[in-house]
Design a protein around this motif. Structure first.
Motif, PDB file in Angstrom:
ATOM      1  N   GLU A   1      70.428  99.851  36.467  1.00 31.22           N
ATOM      2  CA  GLU A   1      71.042  98.595  36.047  1.00 31.22           C
ATOM      3  C   GLU A   1      70.057  97.431  36.102  1.00 31.22           C
ATOM      4  OE1 GLU A   1      74.686  98.122  38.192  1.00 31.22           O
ATOM      5  OE2 GLU A   1      75.698  99.716  37.074  1.00 31.22           O
ATOM      6  N   ILE A   2      69.030  97.535  36.953  1.00 30.72           N
ATOM      7  CA  ILE A   2      67.983  96.515  36.947  1.00 30.72           C
ATOM      8  C   ILE A   2      67.093  96.689  35.725  1.00 30.72           C
ATOM      9  CG2 ILE A   2      65.877  95.747  38.092  1.00 30.72           C
ATOM     10  CD1 ILE A   2      67.244  96.229  40.761  1.00 30.72           C
ATOM     11  N   VAL A   3      66.636  97.926  35.503  1.00 34.09           N
ATOM     12  CA  VAL A   3      65.714  98.204  34.389  1.00 34.09           C
ATOM     13  C   VAL A   3      66.400  97.998  33.040  1.00 34.09           C
ATOM     14  CG1 VAL A   3      64.356  99.999  33.248  1.00 34.09           C
ATOM     15  CG2 VAL A   3      64.288  99.773  35.735  1.00 34.09           C
ATOM     16  N   MET A   4      67.656  98.432  32.939  1.00 30.98           N
ATOM     17  CA  MET A   4      68.383  98.358  31.671  1.00 30.98           C
ATOM     18  C   MET A   4      69.239  97.098  31.546  1.00 30.98           C
ATOM     19  SD  MET A   4      69.486 102.397  31.371  1.00 30.98           S
ATOM     20  CE  MET A   4      70.271 102.195  29.760  1.00 30.98           C
ATOM     21  N   LYS A   5      68.968  96.104  32.416  1.00 35.22           N
ATOM     22  CA  LYS A   5      69.621  94.800  32.341  1.00 35.22           C
ATOM     23  C   LYS A   5      71.141  94.901  32.337  1.00 35.22           C
ATOM     24  CE  LYS A   5      65.704  92.610  30.051  1.00 35.22           C
ATOM     25  NZ  LYS A   5      65.228  91.814  28.888  1.00 35.22           N
ATOM     26  N   GLY A   6      71.664  95.546  33.381  1.00 31.66           N
ATOM     27  CA  GLY A   6      73.111  95.604  33.557  1.00 31.66           C
ATOM     28  C   GLY A   6      73.770  96.872  33.069  1.00 31.66           C
TER      29      GLY A   6
ATOM     30  N   VAL B   1      77.373  91.776  33.722  1.00 29.43           N
ATOM     31  CA  VAL B   1      76.802  90.445  33.519  1.00 29.43           C
ATOM     32  C   VAL B   1      77.258  89.553  34.663  1.00 29.43           C
ATOM     33  CG1 VAL B   1      76.749  90.658  31.000  1.00 29.43           C
ATOM     34  CG2 VAL B   1      78.745  89.642  32.110  1.00 29.43           C
ATOM     35  N   SER B   2      76.555  88.456  34.858  1.00 27.63           N
ATOM     36  CA  SER B   2      76.983  87.492  35.871  1.00 27.63           C
ATOM     37  C   SER B   2      78.125  86.665  35.302  1.00 27.63           C
ATOM     38  CB  SER B   2      75.820  86.582  36.263  1.00 27.63           C
ATOM     39  OG  SER B   2      75.616  85.594  35.276  1.00 27.63           O
ATOM     40  N   LEU B   3      78.721  85.846  36.128  1.00 26.24           N
ATOM     41  CA  LEU B   3      79.821  85.009  35.673  1.00 26.24           C
ATOM     42  C   LEU B   3      79.366  83.890  34.748  1.00 26.24           C
ATOM     43  CD1 LEU B   3      82.094  84.792  38.836  1.00 26.24           C
ATOM     44  CD2 LEU B   3      82.468  86.093  36.732  1.00 26.24           C
ATOM     45  N   LEU B   4      78.050  83.772  34.536  1.00 25.34           N
ATOM     46  CA  LEU B   4      77.531  82.855  33.523  1.00 25.34           C
ATOM     47  C   LEU B   4      77.299  83.578  32.204  1.00 25.34           C
ATOM     48  CD1 LEU B   4      74.932  80.560  35.337  1.00 25.34           C
ATOM     49  CD2 LEU B   4      77.079  79.879  34.280  1.00 25.34           C
ATOM     50  N   GLY B   5      77.474  84.912  32.228  1.00 25.78           N
ATOM     51  CA  GLY B   5      77.285  85.684  31.011  1.00 25.78           C
ATOM     52  C   GLY B   5      75.878  86.215  30.828  1.00 25.78           C
ATOM     53  N   ASN B   6      74.953  85.864  31.711  1.00 28.68           N
ATOM     54  CA  ASN B   6      73.582  86.338  31.595  1.00 28.68           C
ATOM     55  C   ASN B   6      73.365  87.553  32.489  1.00 28.68           C
ATOM     56  OD1 ASN B   6      73.980  84.241  33.627  1.00 28.68           O
ATOM     57  ND2 ASN B   6      71.851  84.566  34.171  1.00 28.68           N
ATOM     58  N   PRO B   7      72.222  88.271  32.355  1.00 30.44           N
ATOM     59  CA  PRO B   7      71.976  89.444  33.199  1.00 30.44           C
ATOM     60  C   PRO B   7      72.032  89.090  34.683  1.00 30.44           C
ATOM     61  CG  PRO B   7      70.416  89.399  31.393  1.00 30.44           C
ATOM     62  CD  PRO B   7      71.158  88.083  31.347  1.00 30.44           C
ATOM     63  N   PRO B   8      72.557  89.979  35.522  1.00 27.75           N
ATOM     64  CA  PRO B   8      72.641  89.697  36.963  1.00 27.75           C
ATOM     65  C   PRO B   8      71.265  89.507  37.587  1.00 27.75           C
ATOM     66  CG  PRO B   8      74.022  91.574  36.353  1.00 27.75           C
ATOM     67  CD  PRO B   8      73.166  91.275  35.165  1.00 27.75           C
TER      68      PRO B   8
ATOM     69  N   ILE C   1      80.779  90.673  36.389  1.00 24.05           N
ATOM     70  CA  ILE C   1      81.866  91.347  35.690  1.00 24.05           C
ATOM     71  C   ILE C   1      81.271  92.411  34.785  1.00 24.05           C
ATOM     72  CG2 ILE C   1      83.502  89.423  35.710  1.00 24.05           C
ATOM     73  CD1 ILE C   1      82.566  88.671  32.943  1.00 24.05           C
ATOM     74  N   VAL C   2      82.082  93.388  34.408  1.00 23.90           N
ATOM     75  CA  VAL C   2      81.656  94.422  33.463  1.00 23.90           C
ATOM     76  C   VAL C   2      82.385  94.158  32.158  1.00 23.90           C
ATOM     77  CG1 VAL C   2      81.523  96.887  32.981  1.00 23.90           C
ATOM     78  CG2 VAL C   2      81.279  96.067  35.327  1.00 23.90           C
ATOM     79  N   VAL C   3      81.615  93.969  31.081  1.00 25.58           N
ATOM     80  CA  VAL C   3      82.203  93.578  29.800  1.00 25.58           C
ATOM     81  C   VAL C   3      81.778  94.527  28.689  1.00 25.58           C
ATOM     82  CG1 VAL C   3      82.244  91.139  30.469  1.00 25.58           C
ATOM     83  CG2 VAL C   3      80.268  92.045  29.227  1.00 25.58           C
TER      84      VAL C   3
ATOM     85  N   ARG D   1      69.862  78.654  28.779  1.00 24.23           N
ATOM     86  CA  ARG D   1      68.566  79.319  28.824  1.00 24.23           C
ATOM     87  C   ARG D   1      68.412  79.893  30.218  1.00 24.23           C
ATOM     88  NH1 ARG D   1      69.296  78.286  24.372  1.00 24.23           N
ATOM     89  NH2 ARG D   1      67.864  77.681  22.713  1.00 24.23           N
ATOM     90  N   ASP D   2      67.855  81.106  30.317  1.00 25.59           N
ATOM     91  CA  ASP D   2      67.720  81.772  31.611  1.00 25.59           C
ATOM     92  C   ASP D   2      66.454  81.280  32.309  1.00 25.59           C
ATOM     93  OD1 ASP D   2      67.842  83.400  33.782  1.00 25.59           O
ATOM     94  OD2 ASP D   2      67.327  85.248  32.735  1.00 25.59           O
ATOM     95  N   ILE D   3      66.604  80.310  33.195  1.00 22.86           N
ATOM     96  CA  ILE D   3      65.473  79.769  33.955  1.00 22.86           C
ATOM     97  C   ILE D   3      65.484  80.434  35.329  1.00 22.86           C
ATOM     98  CG2 ILE D   3      64.309  77.679  34.732  1.00 22.86           C
ATOM     99  CD1 ILE D   3      64.667  77.889  31.730  1.00 22.86           C
ATOM    100  N   SER D   4      65.008  81.684  35.377  1.00 21.49           N
ATOM    101  CA  SER D   4      65.095  82.449  36.615  1.00 21.49           C
ATOM    102  C   SER D   4      63.805  82.397  37.436  1.00 21.49           C
ATOM    103  CB  SER D   4      65.438  83.918  36.299  1.00 21.49           C
ATOM    104  OG  SER D   4      64.509  84.465  35.390  1.00 21.49           O
ATOM    105  N   GLN D   5      62.687  82.004  36.804  1.00 20.31           N
ATOM    106  CA  GLN D   5      61.445  81.980  37.562  1.00 20.31           C
ATOM    107  C   GLN D   5      61.466  80.850  38.584  1.00 20.31           C
ATOM    108  OE1 GLN D   5      61.759  81.488  34.305  1.00 20.31           O
ATOM    109  NE2 GLN D   5      60.165  80.186  33.422  1.00 20.31           N
ATOM    110  N   ALA D   6      61.067  81.178  39.811  1.00 19.48           N
ATOM    111  CA  ALA D   6      61.160  80.217  40.914  1.00 19.48           C
ATOM    112  C   ALA D   6      60.205  79.042  40.743  1.00 19.48           C
ATOM    113  CB  ALA D   6      60.880  80.930  42.239  1.00 19.48           C
ATOM    114  N   ASP D   7      59.109  79.237  39.995  1.00 18.35           N
ATOM    115  CA  ASP D   7      58.089  78.189  39.893  1.00 18.35           C
ATOM    116  C   ASP D   7      58.215  77.359  38.624  1.00 18.35           C
ATOM    117  OD1 ASP D   7      57.437  80.228  38.171  1.00 18.35           O
ATOM    118  OD2 ASP D   7      55.295  80.240  38.655  1.00 18.35           O
ATOM    119  N   TYR D   8      59.379  77.430  37.966  1.00 18.46           N
ATOM    120  CA  TYR D   8      59.537  76.651  36.731  1.00 18.46           C
ATOM    121  C   TYR D   8      59.443  75.160  37.038  1.00 18.46           C
ATOM    122  CZ  TYR D   8      61.365  74.704  32.424  1.00 18.46           C
ATOM    123  OH  TYR D   8      61.504  73.995  31.269  1.00 18.46           O
ATOM    124  N   GLN D   9      58.649  74.455  36.245  1.00 26.12           N
ATOM    125  CA  GLN D   9      58.464  73.022  36.429  1.00 26.12           C
ATOM    126  C   GLN D   9      58.989  72.274  35.209  1.00 26.12           C
ATOM    127  OE1 GLN D   9      57.294  71.494  39.178  1.00 26.12           O
ATOM    128  NE2 GLN D   9      57.136  73.489  40.166  1.00 26.12           N
ATOM    129  N   PRO D  10      60.080  71.519  35.348  1.00 24.92           N
ATOM    130  CA  PRO D  10      60.617  70.761  34.207  1.00 24.92           C
ATOM    131  C   PRO D  10      59.651  69.658  33.785  1.00 24.92           C
ATOM    132  CG  PRO D  10      61.727  70.142  36.238  1.00 24.92           C
ATOM    133  CD  PRO D  10      60.864  71.326  36.579  1.00 24.92           C
TER     134      PRO D  10
END
Length: 241
Positions: A76-81, A94-101, A147-149, A163-172
Motif C-alpha cells: 500500500e505504500i509502494v502502490m499508493k494506497g 486515501v486520506s480524509l483529504l482525498g490524497n494518498p495516505p 477511507i477506502v474508496v 497540492r500535496d506539499i508533503s516534503q518537510a523542507d518545503y519553503q513557501p
C-alpha cells in the motif's frame, strides 16, 4: 456503493464512492491467495533443499513471517494506497483529504490490521466497524484518518486547488497568497487548466500578471511556474499552520 462527501480545507466538498464490505472482502481474498501461494512456494523450496538441523525451519519461518506480515504495509505504500487485491477490485486507501495516505497513516492501519486478525473471532470487529462507521471505515481507518474508496471517483483533488506539499523542507515563496480567498484561487486554477489544455500562453500570462498586480509581487518566474508556486504556497500555509 454509498456516496461520501468530504469537506476540505478549501471549502470544497469532494465526492467519492465508498467501497462496500463485499468489495473489500473479495480484495482481501485475492491478497490472501497471493500470500498463500507465496507460503506454498517457500515450503516447496525448503522441502527440496538439504538443510542441517533446524536451519530449514528457521529459514522458512523468517522468509514467511516477514513478507506475509508486511504484505499490506509495503504494497500500500509502494502502490499508493493499493494492494494487488485492491487494485484488482478498483479500490484504494486515501486520506480524509482525498490524497494518498502518509507513512504514519499506513503504519497505523497496518498495526491495527495486526491487532484485528490474530484470532478468527476478531474478524467480526472490522465488519462491525465498517458497517457502523459513517465512511465504511474499519478501526485502523478510523484511527489513521483514512477511507477506502472506489478509484473511479466522481471528483478528485486534482480538480481543485489542492497540492500535496508533503516534503518537510518545503519553503513557501509568496506569503501574500493568503490575501486571496478559496474562491479567487479556484478561479485561478480554472484559468490555469484552460490555458494548459488549449496551450494558450497568453491567457496564462494575463492571469499571472493580474495576480502579481493584485498581490504586489515582483518575480521573474515563468507564468505557469509562478501560478503553480502560488497554489503550492497556499496549500502549505493552509495545511501546515
Amino acid at each position: 456503493m454509498a456516496a461520501i462527501k468530504i469537506p476540505t480545507a478549501f471549502n470544497i466538498d469532494l465526492e467519492f464512492e465508498a467501497s462496500d464490505i463485499g468489495q473489500r472482502f473479495v480484495a482481501w481474498l485475492i491478497d490472501l491467495a497471493i500470500r498463500a501461494a507465496y507460503v506454498c512456494l517457500i515450503w516447496i523450496v525448503v522441502a527440496n533443499i538439504q538443510w542441517s538441523g533446524q536451519s530449514g525451519a528457521v529459514f522458512a519461518f523468517w522468509t514467511i513471517l516477514i513478507p506475509v506480515s508486511l504484505y499490506f504495509l509495503l504494497f500500500e505504500i509502494v502502490m499508493k494506497g493499493q494492494s494487488p487485491g485492491k487494485k484488482a477490485l478498483g479500490i484504494k486507501v486515501v486520506s480524509l483529504l482525498g490524497n494518498p495516505p502518509s507513512f504514519s497513516q499506513h503504519m497505523i492501519r497496518w498495526v491495527f490490521r495486526l491487532l484485528e486478525t490474530p484470532f478468527l473471532i476478531w474478524g467480526i470487529i472490522p465488519i462491525i466497524a465498517i458497517a457502523r462507521s459513517k465512511y465504511n471505515q474499519r478501526l485502523g481507518d478510523l484511527v489513521a484518518g483514512t477511507i477506502v474508496v472506489n478509484t473511479k471517483t466522481k471528483s478528485s483533488l486534482n480538480d481543485t486547488i489542492f497540492r500535496d506539499i508533503s516534503q518537510a523542507d518545503y519553503q513557501p515563496r509568496f506569503p501574500q497568497i493568503l490575501r486571496l480567498s478559496d474562491k479567487d484561487l479556484n478561479k485561478v486554477k480554472e484559468l490555469m487548466d484552460r490555458a494548459l489544455q488549449s496551450g494558450n500562453q497568453e491567457l496564462a500570462a494575463k492571469v499571472a500578471y493580474r495576480v502579481r498586480d493584485v498581490l504586489k509581487i515582483e518575480t521573474d518566474m515563468e507564468h505557469m511556474q509562478f501560478l503553480e508556486t502560488l497554489l503550492n504556497d497556499y496549500n502549505y500555509y493552509v495545511t501546515k499552520e
